[in-house]
Write an enzyme that holds these catalytic residues in place. Structure first.
Site, PDB file in Angstrom:
ATOM      1  N   CYS A   1      41.508  33.193  42.984  1.00  0.00           N
ATOM      2  CA  CYS A   1      41.753  34.442  44.058  1.00  0.00           C
ATOM      3  C   CYS A   1      41.018  34.086  45.234  1.00  0.00           C
ATOM      4  CB  CYS A   1      41.204  35.454  43.324  1.00  0.00           C
ATOM      5  SG  CYS A   1      42.119  37.088  44.170  1.00  0.00           S
TER       6      CYS A   1
ATOM      7  N   GLU B   1      41.486  34.780  34.143  1.00  0.00           N
ATOM      8  CA  GLU B   1      40.571  35.395  33.327  1.00  0.00           C
ATOM      9  C   GLU B   1      40.937  36.742  32.932  1.00  0.00           C
ATOM     10  OE1 GLU B   1      40.184  34.979  36.371  1.00  0.00           O
ATOM     11  OE2 GLU B   1      39.130  36.659  37.379  1.00  0.00           O
TER      12      GLU B   1
ATOM     13  N   HIS C   1      44.392  35.934  38.653  1.00  0.00           N
ATOM     14  CA  HIS C   1      43.295  36.083  37.927  1.00  0.00           C
ATOM     15  C   HIS C   1      43.558  35.259  36.432  1.00  0.00           C
ATOM     16  CE1 HIS C   1      40.568  37.881  40.519  1.00  0.00           C
ATOM     17  NE2 HIS C   1      41.543  38.484  40.928  1.00  0.00           N
TER      18      HIS C   1
END
Lengths: 254, 205
Positions: free
Chosen positions: B82, B189, B187
């Site tokens: 990001c 994650e 993202h």
């Protein structure tokens, strides 16, 4: 292409889910991690946690809860309820939240939204607006704070525009007239706010059927739809909701 | 087990990155001290916030030289997520003009869609394409959805570093890959299965 999001919302009190999913395979319906896993497996696009405790002690509890959920579920989370300081936001983001939702604190001090957007990035600042029809019968909607108990005299559409100018990255719009009624979103309100701002708007309040979700997007022009009870009580799964949206020609993540 | 540093420079969703790495079998650790990079097999620069702020935090804590040494001289695996990906660029234009880490030649600019229905910030799940044959997308089908939350994008000078593209009102760069230096605008994650697979690939660099 960007998909329209379906966001289940969970009410949290002292770190526990208050209105949980009544599924048989859940051991502990009050455990936020278990609930988050169910929604994760069903393909929810984001999770929204609303902390209704909103006390000083409750703040640490919600941070621990976010940490626990983020430990096991790798999906986006928005957390709201009683956020009034930059440190609250930072702690929640560090714990694993992706966005925070600010409501009463924004009304009390609009510059807080500006400061939060500057320091934490506007993409993680959601301004929650609770609105209902103006009591004097004039046109439009008024915003309320403190869980809907306190009127402000502020026009909802004007407020949304102002919050977007102040750096809000998203609006979470709840129709208080409709909340809990299962009659569907307040579509004129949703459309008025969605058309007035260029940031995403999440529609909330009143969903009772899957068609209501479709209407929120098609007629309300919302970028995302949020619902609590139709998912909590197992009436519909997230997957069924997505299928209904897809059948109506809305792009969703399946 | 690969030891992966997660750079803590005051901005970011650190625990999510930590959890995801742990989940896929890496040995992550959060660090505020650039000297600790020496003991690591790879490093991740997360980040949420504004470009200028991010660079100021990195500079104040001595990270800029340390990252250059780690990623350029030692050529160790380095991933920006990001804002972390945006900081890889030569410069950024968010709230002023700022120098970046200059690991990927290019500029970070506001995503202007010119289409009112493509709202900004770009928030949600969007498909990433053009990933075939890229190391970062092994075992990830072309066109998979990843989770984005951003208003700015990196425009690299050299198309060869682009590993994935996305579209929101217009086409923009979703990820970059230049040897050992990777960046993801989304993202990983937070992107469930596809995101974890991306991180898994990073462990193999």
């Amino acid at each position: 292409m960007l998909k329209t999001r379906i966001i289940p919302c969970l009410d949290i009190d002292k770190g526990r889910v208050v209105k949980g999913v009544n599924f048989v395979d859940i051991v502990d319906a009050g455990d936020p991690v278990e609930q988050a896993k169910v929604y994760n497996d069903q393909g929810a696009d984001e999770l929204c946690f609303l902390d209704i405790t909103a006390t000083h002690e409750g703040r640490d509890t919600i941070i621990h809860m976010v940490e626990e959920v983020a430990d096991e579920v790798f999906m986006p989370m928005t957390v709201g309820g009683g956020i009034s300081e930059i440190s609250h936001i930072r702690n929640l983001l560090n714990a694993g939240a992706d966005k925070v939702s600010i409501n009463s604190a924004a009304v009390k001090n609009p510059d807080f939204v500006k400061e939060a957007a500057d320091k934490c990035g506007n993409q993680c600042i959601v301004v929650a607006i609770d609105a209902k029809a103006k009591e004097d019968g004039s046109e439009g909607w008024e915003i309320f704070t403190h869980g809907g108990r306190k009127g402000t005299g502020i026009d909802a559409v004007e407020w949304a525009v102002r919050m977007a100018e102040y750096g809000a990255g998203e609006i979470l719009l709840t129709s208080m007239d409709r909340d809990g009624t299962k009659q569907g979103f307040n579509l004129p309100l949703t459309r008025a706010v969605s058309d007035a701002v260029s940031i995403p708007v999440i529609a909330s309040g009143g969903v009772g059927t899957l068609d209501h979700l479709v209407d929120g997007v098609k007629e309300g022009h919302a970028s995302a739809v949020l619902a609590a009870s139709i998912f909590h009580f197992g009436e519909y799964t997230i997957a069924e909701a997505k299928q209904a949206m897809a059948d109506a020609g809305i792009e969703v993540r399946i | 087990m690969k030891k992966i540093a997660i750079i803590n420079y005051g901005l970011g969703n650190l625990s999510s990155v930590y959890n995801a790495l742990e989940f896929i079998g890496a040995d992550p650790f959060l660090t505020e001290d650039h000297k600790e990079l020496e003991q690591c097999d790879g490093a991740i620069l997360p980040g949420v916030g504004a470009f200028g702020d991010g660079m100021a935090h990195l500079r104040d804590n001595g990270w800029v030289d340390a990252i250059h040494e780690f990623a350029l001289e030692k050529q160790k695996p380095f991933l920006g997520i990001c804002l972390g990906m945006q900081l890889l660029a030569s410069s950024g234009t968010e709230h002023g003009d700022f120098d970046g880490l200059d690991l990927i030649k290019g500029t970070v600019v506001k995503l202007v869609t010119g289409d009112r229905s493509a709202r900004i910030p770009h928030i949600g799940w969007n498909s990433v394409s053009g990933t075939d044959g890229k190391k970062s997308y092994v075992d990830i089908e072309n066109g998979q959805d990843f989770y984005f939350v951003h208003s700015y994008v990196l425009e690299p000078e050299d198309d060869a570093v682009v590993s994935g593209k996305c579209s929101h009102g217009k086409e923009f760069i979703a990820s970059v890959e230049k040897d050992n230096i990777w960046g993801a605008q989304y993202h990983p994650e937070k992107s469930q299965k596809s995101g974890l697979a991306y991180l898994q690939n990073f462990l193999k660099v």
